[in-house]
Design a protein around this motif. Structure first.
Motif, PDB file in Angstrom:
ATOM      1  N   TYR A  74       0.849  -1.191   0.000  1.00 32.94           N
ATOM      2  CA  TYR A  74       0.000   0.000   0.000  1.00 32.94           C
ATOM      3  C   TYR A  74       0.886   1.242   0.000  1.00 32.94           C
ATOM      4  O   TYR A  74       1.952   1.254   0.630  1.00 32.94           O
ATOM      5  CB  TYR A  74      -0.897   0.041   1.238  1.00 32.94           C
ATOM      6  CG  TYR A  74      -2.158  -0.773   1.132  1.00 32.94           C
ATOM      7  CD1 TYR A  74      -3.261  -0.299   0.419  1.00 32.94           C
ATOM      8  CD2 TYR A  74      -2.257  -2.016   1.736  1.00 32.94           C
ATOM      9  CE1 TYR A  74      -4.429  -1.039   0.326  1.00 32.94           C
ATOM     10  CE2 TYR A  74      -3.422  -2.771   1.643  1.00 32.94           C
ATOM     11  CZ  TYR A  74      -4.499  -2.277   0.940  1.00 32.94           C
ATOM     12  OH  TYR A  74      -5.650  -3.017   0.830  1.00 32.94           O
ATOM     13  N   ARG A  79      -2.435   8.898   1.146  1.00 33.29           N
ATOM     14  CA  ARG A  79      -3.755   8.520   0.661  1.00 33.29           C
ATOM     15  C   ARG A  79      -4.278   9.530  -0.367  1.00 33.29           C
ATOM     16  O   ARG A  79      -3.857  10.679  -0.395  1.00 33.29           O
ATOM     17  CB  ARG A  79      -4.732   8.418   1.835  1.00 33.29           C
ATOM     18  CG  ARG A  79      -4.381   7.284   2.783  1.00 33.29           C
ATOM     19  CD  ARG A  79      -5.490   7.019   3.791  1.00 33.29           C
ATOM     20  NE  ARG A  79      -5.575   8.072   4.794  1.00 33.29           N
ATOM     21  CZ  ARG A  79      -6.502   8.130   5.763  1.00 33.29           C
ATOM     22  NH1 ARG A  79      -7.437   7.182   5.816  1.00 33.29           N
ATOM     23  NH2 ARG A  79      -6.505   9.093   6.637  1.00 33.29           N
ATOM     24  N   LYS A 114     -11.079   9.977   2.549  1.00 34.24           N
ATOM     25  CA  LYS A 114      -9.699   9.530   2.304  1.00 34.24           C
ATOM     26  C   LYS A 114      -9.707   8.039   1.973  1.00 34.24           C
ATOM     27  O   LYS A 114     -10.405   7.256   2.625  1.00 34.24           O
ATOM     28  CB  LYS A 114      -8.837   9.764   3.542  1.00 34.24           C
ATOM     29  CG  LYS A 114      -8.707  11.233   3.956  1.00 34.24           C
ATOM     30  CD  LYS A 114      -7.682  11.948   3.105  1.00 34.24           C
ATOM     31  CE  LYS A 114      -7.411  13.351   3.640  1.00 34.24           C
ATOM     32  NZ  LYS A 114      -6.426  14.065   2.806  1.00 34.24           N
ATOM     33  N   GLN A 121      -7.244   4.438   0.652  1.00 37.62           N
ATOM     34  CA  GLN A 121      -5.936   3.797   0.534  1.00 37.62           C
ATOM     35  C   GLN A 121      -5.663   3.466  -0.928  1.00 37.62           C
ATOM     36  O   GLN A 121      -6.598   3.263  -1.708  1.00 37.62           O
ATOM     37  CB  GLN A 121      -5.905   2.512   1.363  1.00 37.62           C
ATOM     38  CG  GLN A 121      -6.179   2.693   2.843  1.00 37.62           C
ATOM     39  CD  GLN A 121      -4.983   3.248   3.583  1.00 37.62           C
ATOM     40  OE1 GLN A 121      -3.862   3.246   3.088  1.00 37.62           O
ATOM     41  NE2 GLN A 121      -5.219   3.730   4.797  1.00 37.62           N
ATOM     42  N   SER A 147     -10.190   0.964   2.428  1.00 36.95           N
ATOM     43  CA  SER A 147      -9.396   0.717   3.634  1.00 36.95           C
ATOM     44  C   SER A 147      -8.381  -0.385   3.350  1.00 36.95           C
ATOM     45  O   SER A 147      -8.307  -0.910   2.237  1.00 36.95           O
ATOM     46  CB  SER A 147     -10.306   0.284   4.791  1.00 36.95           C
ATOM     47  OG  SER A 147     -10.809  -1.028   4.559  1.00 36.95           O
ATOM     48  N   GLN A 148      -7.621  -0.754   4.382  1.00 36.81           N
ATOM     49  CA  GLN A 148      -6.696  -1.871   4.274  1.00 36.81           C
ATOM     50  C   GLN A 148      -7.292  -3.145   4.878  1.00 36.81           C
ATOM     51  O   GLN A 148      -6.580  -4.110   5.107  1.00 36.81           O
ATOM     52  CB  GLN A 148      -5.367  -1.541   4.966  1.00 36.81           C
ATOM     53  CG  GLN A 148      -4.550  -0.480   4.255  1.00 36.81           C
ATOM     54  CD  GLN A 148      -3.132  -0.367   4.797  1.00 36.81           C
ATOM     55  OE1 GLN A 148      -2.606  -1.277   5.426  1.00 36.81           O
ATOM     56  NE2 GLN A 148      -2.494   0.777   4.567  1.00 36.81           N
TER      57      GLN A 148
END
Length: 317
Positions: free
Chosen positions: A154, A158, A171, A173, A192-193
């Motif tokens: 990643y 962001r 925001k 990723q 998101s992660q």
């Protein structure tokens, strides 16, 4: 077998690598397991009436029965914890004259009758001492086989878009991947992660590639690696299931070893320069709209990479 019985998802990773022609020693190194463990499962697979391809198609409980006959597992965590507590003592004793690892093992096994056998004792001790040695530099460049590896990570920074309904800035990723042999890159924004977003991003990446690499080298993010360990990292089960479904092997980058995934980190820098910077003055109003723009910029990067490869090939003729 010394140690606990392996999760069948891990065994499938071993068998897949063996089927791809990788040596048992290299499989043990890549998956951070003991070589004797790899030897055992490969031998059992060869003795089985089913081919390795057919074994890989079995459900985990069925494969568990064929490989281990339902034998009970040993509390490996407990044994390793006991061994780890004595590592500093072993190191100090090895500095003394005439002391050998075999002598230390004899003392250790007398105190812990269900502890490691001599081979595993030596292996874990040497892995520990090897991990503490300074890494020597090398002038040789890593040579990569086309299509063999995919490195994923990643980006640290962001991107964002504006929610049409609330006006809120969201925001997101950015998942980045690269094929090290060609420097072919891929990027996609996700919310998101978390595991579900990570698996979605990886699936989109494989779709973009139009194929599946033999090995995926991941960073130690939680969606990929549940527990980092220099000896036996624990892969997220969702990712392992995906790997077994698509037919690739997951090898996480070693903690504190940036060279393991240096090319994808370089790809992140390229994405910063040629995607983030190019889109800095644009506003997007949905994740889909943002990803279309990222995709267009990534195609420009790919064209540039292919052009450089052709130029280098012509100059070498």
């Amino acid at each position: 077998m010394a140690g606990k019985e392996k999760d069948m998802s891990k065994v499938k990773q071993m068998l897949r690598l063996h089927h791809n022609g990788v040596s048992n020693r290299q499989i043990a190194k890549d998956l951070s397991v003991n070589k004797e463990t790899v030897n055992r499962y490969v031998k059992l697979a060869k003795l089985d009436e089913l081919s390795i391809t057919d074994l890989l198609k079995l459900d985990d409980p069925v494969l568990q029965h064929r490989m281990n006959g339902g034998s009970p597992s040993y509390p490996e965590g407990e044994r390793f914890d006991d061994f780890k507590k004595k590592l500093s003592y072993f190191e100090d004793e090895m500095k003394r004259p005439h002391v050998t690892l075999k002598l230390l093992w004899e003392e250790y096994i007398a105190e812990h009758p269900k502890g490691y056998g001599l081979t595993q004792f030596r292996y874990h001790y040497r892995q520990h001492t090897k991990a503490k040695r300074p890494v020597s530099s090398s002038l040789l460049k890593d040579l990569y086989t086309p299509g063999e590896k995919l490195m994923i990570d990643y980006a640290g920074d962001r991107l964002e878009y504006v929610d049409r309904e609330t006006g809120e800035i969201v925001k997101v990723q950015v998942f980045v991947a690269c094929m090290p042999a060609t420097d072919y890159g891929f990027a996609i924004a996700v919310r998101s992660q978390r595991s579900e977003d990570f698996i979605h991003a990886l699936a989109m990446c494989l779709g973009s590639l139009g194929g599946v690499p033999k090995i995926v080298v991941s960073d130690n993010l939680k969606a990929a690696v549940v527990k980092t360990d220099p000896h036996e990292p624990k892969i997220n089960r969702i990712l392992e299931d995906m790997a077994n479904h698509y037919g690739f092997v997951v090898i996480p980058a070693r903690s504190g070893k940036p060279k393991d995934k240096s090319l994808v980190e370089n790809q992140v820098k390229i994405v910063y320069n040629r995607v983030y910077a190019q889109l800095r003055n644009q506003k997007f109003y949905s994740l889909e709209e943002l990803n279309k723009a990222i995709g267009r910029r990534c195609r420009h990067i790919t064209v540039s990479v292919c052009s450089n490869i052709l130029t280098r090939a012509k100059s070498s003729l």
